[in-house]
Design a protein around this motif. Sequence first.
Motif, PDB file in Angstrom:
ATOM      1  N   GLN A 290       0.811  -1.215   0.000  1.00 31.68           N
ATOM      2  CA  GLN A 290       0.000   0.000   0.000  1.00 31.68           C
ATOM      3  C   GLN A 290       0.842   1.260   0.000  1.00 31.68           C
ATOM      4  O   GLN A 290       0.302   2.366   0.107  1.00 31.68           O
ATOM      5  N   ALA A 291       2.148   1.128  -0.152  1.00 25.53           N
ATOM      6  CA  ALA A 291       3.044   2.288  -0.130  1.00 25.53           C
ATOM      7  C   ALA A 291       2.841   3.128  -1.388  1.00 25.53           C
ATOM      8  O   ALA A 291       2.659   2.594  -2.488  1.00 25.53           O
ATOM      9  N   ASP A 292       2.864   4.449  -1.226  1.00 30.49           N
ATOM     10  CA  ASP A 292       2.669   5.369  -2.345  1.00 30.49           C
ATOM     11  C   ASP A 292       3.960   6.067  -2.740  1.00 30.49           C
ATOM     12  O   ASP A 292       4.220   6.265  -3.918  1.00 30.49           O
ATOM     13  N   THR A 293       4.747   6.460  -1.778  1.00 31.97           N
ATOM     14  CA  THR A 293       5.960   7.223  -2.075  1.00 31.97           C
ATOM     15  C   THR A 293       7.192   6.337  -1.942  1.00 31.97           C
ATOM     16  O   THR A 293       7.132   5.232  -1.403  1.00 31.97           O
ATOM     17  N   GLY A 294       8.305   6.839  -2.419  1.00 31.70           N
ATOM     18  CA  GLY A 294       9.552   6.102  -2.326  1.00 31.70           C
ATOM     19  C   GLY A 294       9.990   5.871  -0.897  1.00 31.70           C
ATOM     20  O   GLY A 294      10.537   4.819  -0.566  1.00 31.70           O
ATOM     21  N   THR A 295       9.753   6.855  -0.038  1.00 33.01           N
ATOM     22  CA  THR A 295      10.118   6.722   1.377  1.00 33.01           C
ATOM     23  C   THR A 295       9.310   5.612   2.036  1.00 33.01           C
ATOM     24  O   THR A 295       9.854   4.796   2.779  1.00 33.01           O
ATOM     25  N   GLU A 296       8.012   5.572   1.744  1.00 30.21           N
ATOM     26  CA  GLU A 296       7.168   4.520   2.307  1.00 30.21           C
ATOM     27  C   GLU A 296       7.595   3.150   1.792  1.00 30.21           C
ATOM     28  O   GLU A 296       7.593   2.174   2.534  1.00 30.21           O
ATOM     29  N   MET A 297       7.972   3.071   0.522  1.00 25.21           N
ATOM     30  CA  MET A 297       8.435   1.798  -0.032  1.00 25.21           C
ATOM     31  C   MET A 297       9.739   1.352   0.627  1.00 25.21           C
ATOM     32  O   MET A 297       9.919   0.172   0.917  1.00 25.21           O
ATOM     33  N   PHE A 298      10.632   2.294   0.860  1.00 29.73           N
ATOM     34  CA  PHE A 298      11.903   1.960   1.513  1.00 29.73           C
ATOM     35  C   PHE A 298      11.659   1.450   2.924  1.00 29.73           C
ATOM     36  O   PHE A 298      12.208   0.418   3.326  1.00 29.73           O
ATOM     37  N   ILE A 299      10.833   2.151   3.684  1.00 31.42           N
ATOM     38  CA  ILE A 299      10.540   1.728   5.061  1.00 31.42           C
ATOM     39  C   ILE A 299       9.819   0.385   5.057  1.00 31.42           C
ATOM     40  O   ILE A 299      10.105  -0.489   5.882  1.00 31.42           O
ATOM     41  N   GLY A 300       8.898   0.185   4.115  1.00 27.19           N
ATOM     42  CA  GLY A 300       8.200  -1.092   4.007  1.00 27.19           C
ATOM     43  C   GLY A 300       9.138  -2.229   3.657  1.00 27.19           C
ATOM     44  O   GLY A 300       9.021  -3.339   4.182  1.00 27.19           O
ATOM     45  N   PHE A 301      10.091  -1.963   2.765  1.00 19.26           N
ATOM     46  CA  PHE A 301      11.076  -2.985   2.400  1.00 19.26           C
ATOM     47  C   PHE A 301      11.934  -3.368   3.595  1.00 19.26           C
ATOM     48  O   PHE A 301      12.180  -4.552   3.844  1.00 19.26           O
ATOM     49  N   ILE A 302      12.373  -2.372   4.352  1.00 16.31           N
ATOM     50  CA  ILE A 302      13.158  -2.645   5.557  1.00 16.31           C
ATOM     51  C   ILE A 302      12.318  -3.445   6.557  1.00 16.31           C
ATOM     52  O   ILE A 302      12.814  -4.380   7.193  1.00 16.31           O
ATOM     53  N   ALA A 303      11.031  -3.107   6.677  1.00 17.11           N
ATOM     54  CA  ALA A 303      10.145  -3.835   7.593  1.00 17.11           C
ATOM     55  C   ALA A 303      10.011  -5.293   7.175  1.00 17.11           C
ATOM     56  O   ALA A 303      10.031  -6.195   8.019  1.00 17.11           O
ATOM     57  N   VAL A 304       9.891  -5.546   5.868  1.00 20.06           N
ATOM     58  CA  VAL A 304       9.788  -6.929   5.386  1.00 20.06           C
ATOM     59  C   VAL A 304      11.080  -7.686   5.675  1.00 20.06           C
ATOM     60  O   VAL A 304      11.053  -8.839   6.119  1.00 20.06           O
ATOM     61  N   LEU A 305      12.229  -7.047   5.439  1.00 25.84           N
ATOM     62  CA  LEU A 305      13.504  -7.705   5.722  1.00 25.84           C
ATOM     63  C   LEU A 305      13.645  -8.049   7.204  1.00 25.84           C
ATOM     64  O   LEU A 305      14.042  -9.169   7.564  1.00 25.84           O
ATOM     65  N   LEU A 306      13.320  -7.093   8.070  1.00 19.73           N
ATOM     66  CA  LEU A 306      13.446  -7.344   9.509  1.00 19.73           C
ATOM     67  C   LEU A 306      12.456  -8.401   9.983  1.00 19.73           C
ATOM     68  O   LEU A 306      12.792  -9.248  10.822  1.00 19.73           O
ATOM     69  N   ALA A 307      11.231  -8.360   9.464  1.00 17.01           N
ATOM     70  CA  ALA A 307      10.232  -9.353   9.864  1.00 17.01           C
ATOM     71  C   ALA A 307      10.632 -10.751   9.398  1.00 17.01           C
ATOM     72  O   ALA A 307      10.473 -11.732  10.136  1.00 17.01           O
ATOM     73  N   ALA A 308      11.180 -10.852   8.192  1.00 22.84           N
ATOM     74  CA  ALA A 308      11.624 -12.154   7.693  1.00 22.84           C
ATOM     75  C   ALA A 308      12.791 -12.673   8.540  1.00 22.84           C
ATOM     76  O   ALA A 308      12.839 -13.859   8.878  1.00 22.84           O
ATOM     77  N   GLY A 309      13.718 -11.793   8.879  1.00 21.37           N
ATOM     78  CA  GLY A 309      14.833 -12.192   9.739  1.00 21.37           C
ATOM     79  C   GLY A 309      14.357 -12.632  11.106  1.00 21.37           C
ATOM     80  O   GLY A 309      14.890 -13.585  11.686  1.00 21.37           O
ATOM     81  N   ASN A 310      13.343 -11.961  11.622  1.00 21.18           N
ATOM     82  CA  ASN A 310      12.777 -12.317  12.918  1.00 21.18           C
ATOM     83  C   ASN A 310      12.127 -13.702  12.863  1.00 21.18           C
ATOM     84  O   ASN A 310      12.285 -14.511  13.773  1.00 21.18           O
ATOM     85  N   ALA A 311      11.398 -13.986  11.782  1.00 22.11           N
ATOM     86  CA  ALA A 311      10.746 -15.288  11.646  1.00 22.11           C
ATOM     87  C   ALA A 311      11.779 -16.401  11.526  1.00 22.11           C
ATOM     88  O   ALA A 311      11.678 -17.431  12.190  1.00 22.11           O
ATOM     89  N   VAL A 312      12.781 -16.197  10.690  1.00 20.06           N
ATOM     90  CA  VAL A 312      13.830 -17.212  10.524  1.00 20.06           C
ATOM     91  C   VAL A 312      14.584 -17.420  11.838  1.00 20.06           C
ATOM     92  O   VAL A 312      14.855 -18.551  12.240  1.00 20.06           O
ATOM     93  N   GLY A 313      14.903 -16.336  12.522  1.00 24.92           N
ATOM     94  CA  GLY A 313      15.597 -16.440  13.804  1.00 24.92           C
ATOM     95  C   GLY A 313      14.793 -17.197  14.836  1.00 24.92           C
ATOM     96  O   GLY A 313      15.344 -17.977  15.624  1.00 24.92           O
ATOM     97  N   GLY A 314      13.486 -17.005  14.844  1.00 28.32           N
ATOM     98  CA  GLY A 314      12.630 -17.737  15.778  1.00 28.32           C
ATOM     99  C   GLY A 314      12.678 -19.233  15.543  1.00 28.32           C
ATOM    100  O   GLY A 314      12.740 -20.022  16.481  1.00 28.32           O
ATOM    101  N   TYR A 315      12.672 -19.630  14.288  1.00 28.81           N
ATOM    102  CA  TYR A 315      12.743 -21.056  13.980  1.00 28.81           C
ATOM    103  C   TYR A 315      14.133 -21.629  14.273  1.00 28.81           C
ATOM    104  O   TYR A 315      14.253 -22.777  14.688  1.00 28.81           O
ATOM    105  N   VAL A 316      15.166 -20.840  14.071  1.00 27.17           N
ATOM    106  CA  VAL A 316      16.521 -21.303  14.402  1.00 27.17           C
ATOM    107  C   VAL A 316      16.652 -21.523  15.905  1.00 27.17           C
ATOM    108  O   VAL A 316      17.210 -22.531  16.359  1.00 27.17           O
ATOM    109  N   VAL A 317      16.117 -20.600  16.688  1.00 28.91           N
ATOM    110  CA  VAL A 317      16.154 -20.751  18.147  1.00 28.91           C
ATOM    111  C   VAL A 317      15.371 -21.982  18.569  1.00 28.91           C
ATOM    112  O   VAL A 317      15.816 -22.750  19.435  1.00 28.91           O
TER     113      VAL A 317
END
Length: 98
Positions: A53-80
Amino acid sequence: MDGFTALYIFMLAAFTGYEVISKVPVILHTPLMSGSNFVHGIVLVGAMVALGQADTGTEMFIGFIAVLLAAGNAVGGYVVTERMLGMFKTSQKGASKA
């Protein structure tokens, strides 16, 4: 929803999460976090929806970072979880075979 409302919700969620997790005893922290891996998946889906739902480049950048961090969090949870479950496996090295 304007930017100030979103920032207020984020700050409130961060404070609440910190307060809840800081009250968990150390011995229960790993089982609690490994038992709630599904929450990490929900966070990842939410981050992807926000990115969609991002409209601007800034929102897309923040959303991309959020997806990366959330994916890392999910993978880390399964590793633990895998490491924690590995602690309960019995070793067959010294066992005698009959």
